[in-house]
Design a protein around this motif. Structure first.
Motif, PDB file in Angstrom:
ATOM      1  N   THR A 186      -9.243 -14.374   3.748  1.00  0.00           N
ATOM      2  CA  THR A 186      -8.425 -13.455   4.195  1.00  0.00           C
ATOM      3  C   THR A 186      -9.054 -11.771   5.263  1.00  0.00           C
ATOM      4  N   ASP A 187     -10.208 -11.664   4.954  1.00  0.00           N
ATOM      5  CA  ASP A 187     -10.220 -10.553   5.341  1.00  0.00           C
ATOM      6  C   ASP A 187     -10.496 -10.904   7.093  1.00  0.00           C
ATOM      7  N   ASP A 188     -10.355 -11.962   7.229  1.00  0.00           N
ATOM      8  CA  ASP A 188     -10.066 -11.931   8.962  1.00  0.00           C
ATOM      9  C   ASP A 188      -8.625 -12.613   9.682  1.00  0.00           C
ATOM     10  N   ASN A 189      -7.931 -12.986   8.880  1.00  0.00           N
ATOM     11  CA  ASN A 189      -6.361 -13.134   8.892  1.00  0.00           C
ATOM     12  C   ASN A 189      -5.797 -11.656   9.285  1.00  0.00           C
ATOM     13  N   GLY A 190      -5.989 -10.704   8.006  1.00  0.00           N
ATOM     14  CA  GLY A 190      -5.715  -9.539   8.048  1.00  0.00           C
ATOM     15  C   GLY A 190      -5.769  -8.817   9.275  1.00  0.00           C
ATOM     16  N   ARG A 191      -7.003  -9.074  10.201  1.00  0.00           N
ATOM     17  CA  ARG A 191      -7.698  -8.422  10.567  1.00  0.00           C
ATOM     18  C   ARG A 191      -7.142  -8.509  12.079  1.00  0.00           C
ATOM     19  N   ALA A 192      -6.846  -9.889  12.545  1.00  0.00           N
ATOM     20  CA  ALA A 192      -6.289 -10.458  13.298  1.00  0.00           C
ATOM     21  C   ALA A 192      -4.360 -10.200  13.206  1.00  0.00           C
ATOM     22  N   LEU A 193      -3.565  -9.738  12.435  1.00  0.00           N
ATOM     23  CA  LEU A 193      -2.390  -9.287  12.103  1.00  0.00           C
ATOM     24  C   LEU A 193      -2.804  -7.958  13.446  1.00  0.00           C
ATOM     25  N   MET A 247      -4.310  -3.982   2.697  1.00  0.00           N
ATOM     26  CA  MET A 247      -3.551  -2.695   3.030  1.00  0.00           C
ATOM     27  C   MET A 247      -3.322  -2.135   4.423  1.00  0.00           C
ATOM     28  N   TRP A 248      -4.331  -2.172   5.159  1.00  0.00           N
ATOM     29  CA  TRP A 248      -4.783  -1.371   6.502  1.00  0.00           C
ATOM     30  C   TRP A 248      -4.040  -2.499   7.558  1.00  0.00           C
ATOM     31  N   ALA A 249      -3.980  -3.601   7.735  1.00  0.00           N
ATOM     32  CA  ALA A 249      -3.088  -4.521   8.544  1.00  0.00           C
ATOM     33  C   ALA A 249      -1.797  -4.384   8.379  1.00  0.00           C
ATOM     34  N   LEU A 250      -1.191  -4.363   6.663  1.00  0.00           N
ATOM     35  CA  LEU A 250      -0.176  -4.524   6.716  1.00  0.00           C
ATOM     36  C   LEU A 250       0.631  -2.952   6.931  1.00  0.00           C
ATOM     37  N   GLY A 251      -0.320  -1.876   6.520  1.00  0.00           N
ATOM     38  CA  GLY A 251       0.520  -0.877   6.301  1.00  0.00           C
ATOM     39  C   GLY A 251       0.700  -0.500   8.695  1.00  0.00           C
ATOM     40  N   TYR A 273     -11.269   1.564   3.628  1.00  0.00           N
ATOM     41  CA  TYR A 273      -9.909   1.220   4.234  1.00  0.00           C
ATOM     42  C   TYR A 273      -8.127   1.192   3.929  1.00  0.00           C
ATOM     43  N   THR A 274      -8.205   1.468   2.307  1.00  0.00           N
ATOM     44  CA  THR A 274      -7.046   1.705   1.608  1.00  0.00           C
ATOM     45  C   THR A 274      -6.398   2.743   2.472  1.00  0.00           C
ATOM     46  N   LEU A 275      -6.647   3.636   2.023  1.00  0.00           N
ATOM     47  CA  LEU A 275      -6.635   5.184   2.685  1.00  0.00           C
ATOM     48  C   LEU A 275      -5.919   5.332   4.371  1.00  0.00           C
ATOM     49  N   ILE A 276      -6.861   4.046   5.159  1.00  0.00           N
ATOM     50  CA  ILE A 276      -6.233   3.910   6.315  1.00  0.00           C
ATOM     51  C   ILE A 276      -4.681   3.451   6.627  1.00  0.00           C
ATOM     52  N   LEU A 323      -3.149   3.496   3.632  1.00  0.00           N
ATOM     53  CA  LEU A 323      -1.556   4.664   3.711  1.00  0.00           C
ATOM     54  C   LEU A 323      -1.296   5.510   4.205  1.00  0.00           C
ATOM     55  N   TYR A 324      -2.128   5.806   5.043  1.00  0.00           N
ATOM     56  CA  TYR A 324      -1.545   6.627   5.877  1.00  0.00           C
ATOM     57  C   TYR A 324      -0.519   5.774   7.186  1.00  0.00           C
ATOM     58  N   TYR A 325      -0.229   4.420   7.423  1.00  0.00           N
ATOM     59  CA  TYR A 325       0.340   4.410   7.713  1.00  0.00           C
ATOM     60  C   TYR A 325       1.690   3.835   7.191  1.00  0.00           C
ATOM     61  N   ILE A 326       1.307   3.813   5.579  1.00  0.00           N
ATOM     62  CA  ILE A 326       2.773   3.562   4.985  1.00  0.00           C
ATOM     63  C   ILE A 326       3.291   4.465   4.639  1.00  0.00           C
ATOM     64  N   TYR A 327       2.877   5.510   4.192  1.00  0.00           N
ATOM     65  CA  TYR A 327       3.108   7.265   4.388  1.00  0.00           C
ATOM     66  C   TYR A 327       3.989   7.520   5.810  1.00  0.00           C
ATOM     67  N   ASN A 328       3.715   7.092   6.878  1.00  0.00           N
ATOM     68  CA  ASN A 328       4.906   7.310   7.735  1.00  0.00           C
ATOM     69  C   ASN A 328       5.584   6.181   8.180  1.00  0.00           C
ATOM     70  N   SER A 329       5.284   5.148   7.733  1.00  0.00           N
ATOM     71  CA  SER A 329       6.893   4.007   8.052  1.00  0.00           C
ATOM     72  C   SER A 329       7.358   3.225   7.013  1.00  0.00           C
TER      73      SER A 329
END
Length: 343
Positions: free
Chosen positions: A36-43, A103-107, A144-147, A149-155
């Motif tokens: 899942t690590d790789d597929n998340g970062r691939a996003l 969380m980083w990838a989805l954000g 990673y999660t804080l990064i 959440l930065y995108y989630i907060y903005n978007s």
């Protein structure tokens, strides 16, 4: 580099399930399945590639990787990480790193210029996972999660911003606390060892500062960046701390193996520092991190494979590793796109 064929190995590593983890040379090795690590970062990589090249092939891959994450997510919001080639998850433990990377990838995805219908699963997964943020214990999972959440907060327009901000405040406080606990005049770092994915920790504080405007946080981020700089650029070019031993306080820095993930996360870190401070030295460092992939490194050898569009898995004492797995490919792709945005 031929832009029409750039990183074509991506389409070989990805099958109907998702991105495979390892290759022997440039040939995918199904024996080790997927993470899942790789597929998340691939996003993230494909969202950046789509924004750069506007090629719908990357949208199709994003859908595959999102589908993988949907299957990996448990009802309580956790993500399973290791999947065998027959599509069965084989890990039981909760990986905080994997959670944070997702969380980083989805954000990042919901912050990108991609059709909202493609993003819809990301919104749903984020909502399921947010309640787990307060349970994190380890610094990289928090970073990673804080990064993310930065995108989630903005978007994430339909989400309570105060709710997200409180979670960001808690994560940033925890990371600062680790710095205060472990740092000294000659050791400006968050732990007693410089190990893996080091750039993400200062990067997370920089992302937080851009919202919170907390000068203490910025000061700590820049001090730790300068410390990493003294470790990784002491020879005038980027040299990652080796994964065979890392760099423990009071010990020697491990020379090898140098891994691509270090180059791209530090490139992102330097880019963010440049954006916030305007200091040209950070821009130059980011570019040098990217050049590491193409020969400005301890061996003077390129990790990019022009024939396959892949990237070697690292630099060893004997030269470059001839295998071309997922993590290394994602690393060079993200670095390539991030540096392009500086131009």
């Amino acid at each position: 580099m031929d832009d029409k064929k750039v990183f074509d190995h991506l389409f070989i590593l990805t099958d109907d399930t998702g991105m495979m983890q390892h290759s022997v040379g440039s040939v995918p090795d199904p024996k080790y399945g997927y993470t899942t690590d790789d597929n998340g970062r691939a996003l993230i990589a494909c969202a950046m590639m789509y924004e750069k090249y506007k090629d719908d092939a990357y949208i199709n891959l994003i859908k595959k990787y999102l589908s993988f994450l949907m299957y990996a997510q448990e009802d309580d919001g956790r993500f399973r990480n290791f999947m065998s080639f027959d599509r069965k998850f084989i890990d039981e433990d909760f990986s905080e790193d994997c959670f944070g990377r997702c969380m980083w990838a989805l954000g990042y995805l919901i912050n990108s210029n991609i059709d909202e219908r493609v993003k819809l699963p990301a919104y749903k997964m984020i909502e399921k996972s947010l309640l787990l943020v307060d349970t994190l214990n380890y610094i990289r999972g928090k970073a990673y999660t804080l990064i993310g959440l930065y995108y989630i907060y903005n978007s994430f327009k339909n989400l309570d911003k105060d709710f997200v901000r409180k979670k960001m405040d808690k994560l940033a406080h925890d990371i600062v606390e680790e710095y205060e606990k472990n740092s000294s005049e000659d050791w400006q770092w968050f732990e007693d060892v410089v190990s893996y994915d080091n750039g993400v920790i200062p990067l997370s504080l920089l992302k937080y500062f851009s919202i919170a405007k907390d000068e203490e946080v910025l000061d700590i981020a820049l001090k730790t960046i300068d410390f990493l700089d003294s470790v990784c650029f002491k020879n005038g070019y980027f040299k990652a701390v080796g994964c065979k031993g890392w760099y423990r306080k009071g010990k020697d820095i491990a020379e090898y193996d140098e891994q691509p993930v270090e180059a791209y996360t530090m490139a992102l870190m330097y880019i963010e520092a440049y954006k916030l401070t305007g200091d040209e030295k950070y821009k130059k460092r980011a570019i040098d991190c990217d050049k590491w992939f193409y020969g400005k490194n301890s061996k003077g050898l390129s990790l990019y494979d022009e024939d396959s569009g892949g990237c070697s898995d690292g630099i060893t004492e004997d030269g470059v590793n001839s295998n071309e797995g997922a993590e290394s490919l994602i690393s060079i792709m993200i670095s390539h796109c991030a540096i392009d945005q500086l131009k």
